[in-house]
Design an enzyme around this catalytic site. Structure first.
Site, PDB file in Angstrom:
ATOM      1  NE  ARG A 246      -2.930   0.396   3.329  1.00  0.00           N
ATOM      2  CZ  ARG A 246      -2.255   0.606   4.469  1.00  0.00           C
ATOM      3  NH1 ARG A 246      -1.563   1.722   4.632  1.00  0.00           N
ATOM      4  NH2 ARG A 246      -2.274  -0.282   5.439  1.00  0.00           N
TER       5      ARG A 246
ATOM      6  CE1 TYR B  25     -17.486  10.227 -15.780  1.00  0.00           C
ATOM      7  CE2 TYR B  25     -17.022  10.316 -13.432  1.00  0.00           C
ATOM      8  CZ  TYR B  25     -17.351   9.600 -14.564  1.00  0.00           C
ATOM      9  OH  TYR B  25     -17.542   8.254 -14.468  1.00  0.00           O
TER      10      TYR B  25
ATOM     11  CG  ASP C 233     -10.777  15.500 -14.747  1.00  0.00           C
ATOM     12  OD1 ASP C 233     -10.112  14.934 -15.640  1.00  0.00           O
ATOM     13  OD2 ASP C 233     -11.744  14.953 -14.172  1.00  0.00           O
TER      14      ASP C 233
ATOM     15  CE  LYS D 123     -13.635   7.286 -17.975  1.00  0.00           C
ATOM     16  NZ  LYS D 123     -13.959   8.506 -17.273  1.00  0.00           N
TER      17      LYS D 123
END
Ligand SMILES: *Cc1c(COP(=O)(O)O)cnc(C)c1O
Length: 381
Positions: free
Chosen positions: A49, A101, A173, A198
């Site tokens: 992690r 979005y 973004d 994407k």
């Protein structure tokens, strides 16, 4: 136009031969923990992690893509966003562009608003609205450009000026443009963010997110959230993204070429009402788009003439384009924002933005452009 240096950059971003074997591809270090020689004496990794060599290579690649000092990988685009929002405290205000979005709006309105963070949604092409929303509590300006699904273009430099005046952070973004066509950091953004699901992933097979920053202090703070909250990608996703990044520039070149062809075709078609694509001269912000983007990417939206039954008929007749959410993959997709991606946007806001029953959003893939135009033409006729 793609900067020719990008073709070379993406092939080599973050990757160096593995030390033990010389393997040219970064191995998938599928491990959760690392053996220590004495308590707290190890080779730099203690728990996946906190860090994993495959993810480290990906994070270096992210930094290289946006030409900044640091990259951070997350399990999804929204996980990247929540890590950025956790920089804020209760009472802080964020100015957000109104057609973000759908999932971003949901995260802000339904999850973080209840912790006392105030989100003000404004049309960032209207500076009066931005100025009216600014206050001494403004700690962040959140920009997505071009916007989704209406492909409005927001002036990043202008927003960075507002942010500087308030000593607030500017977040961009950059998912829709990809790092190939827009470099927000050079235009004044403090934090650049991507849904790597994407264009960066590009093959519709990964969910992922990225944060890119240059300021070390900011990096340490977001890295702490990544470590403490743990929304990290696994080594296989990291490997697949490293592989995807190598073809990012060639893919983006073809996405753009096809999108321009499709947008021009749709604009001239009598059954199409309006086309939204920043690469069309008719786009209201064409000049701004040309000055802050080096290419216009592969997203095209349009309104079909007629009623919703005509839209359903069109979708039924349309070949090649599959009806699905998401975007940025090699295959072309069609999406109905009102009923699909933007269903969580409040109805009144949807109407105000112009997201109605006749709006369709295309993610133009890398197939042959003539085939795409032919498929659209047949369904329209
Ligand atoms: C998809 C998307 C997101 C969210 O990313 P996920 O990977 O789905 O969590 C954020 N911003 C934009 C612009 C997107 O298209």
């Amino acid at each position: 136009m793609i900067d020719s240096g990008d073709y070379t950059k993406v092939v080599h971003a973050g990757v160096k031969p593995e030390e033990m074997t010389g393997a040219i591809m970064t191995p998938i270090f599928q491990t959760s923990t690392y053996v220590q020689t004495a308590p707290n004496e190890h080779k730099g990794w203690d728990y996946s992690r906190a860090g994993n060599p495959t993810r480290d290579a990906l994070e270096e690649a992210f930094a290289a893509l946006e030409d900044v000092n640091y990259g951070l990988a997350f399990a999804s685009g929204l996980a990247a966003e929540q890590a950025v929002i956790q920089l804020l405290d209760s009472g802080d205000e964020v100015i957000v562009c109104d057609d973000v979005y759908g999932g971003t709006g949901r995260l802000f309105r339904q999850l973080f608003a209840k912790y006392g963070i105030v989100f003000k949604f404004v049309d960032m092409t209207n500076y009066g609205q931005v100025e009216a929303a600014l206050s001494d509590k403004t700690k962040m300006i959140w920009v997505e450009t071009p916007t989704n699904p209406l492909l409005k273009v927001i002036d990043i430099q202008k927003m960075s000026q507002y942010a500087k005046d308030k000593k607030a952070l500017l977040v961009v973004d950059n998912t829709f443009s990809s790092p190939i066509f827009q470099s927000p950091h050079k235009l004044g953004a403090d934090i650049v963010l991507h849904s790597t699901t994407k264009y960066i992933g590009g093959h519709s097979d990964i969910i992922g997110g990225a944060v890119m920053v240059s300021d070390e202090h900011l990096y340490e703070k977001i890295k702490f959230v990544q470590f403490a909250a743990g929304a990290t990608p696994g080594p296989i996703e990291s490997f697949l993204l490293l592989r995807s990044i190598k073809t990012l520039a060639v893919r983006m070149a073809k996405h753009e070429e096809n999108a321009l062809q499709v947008a021009s075709f749709l604009e001239a078609h009598p059954k199409v009402d309006s086309v939204f694509y920043p690469g069309l001269e008719s786009h209201p912000q064409y000049d701004l788009a040309k000055s802050q983007m080096s290419g216009f990417s592969g997203m095209v939206s349009f309104n079909l003439k007629g009623d919703y039954t005509d839209v359903l008929n069109f979708l039924d007749k349309l070949t090649i384009f599959e009806l699905a959410e998401s975007l940025g993959g090699v295959e072309s997709l069609v999406n109905h924002p009102e009923k699909m991606t933007h269903a969580s946007v409040p109805e009144a806001l949807r109407q105000e933005l112009g997201i109605g029953p006749n709006l369709l959003r295309l993610s133009i893939g890398i197939e042959d452009g003539n085939d795409l135009v032919e498929a659209l033409g047949k369904a329209l006729d």
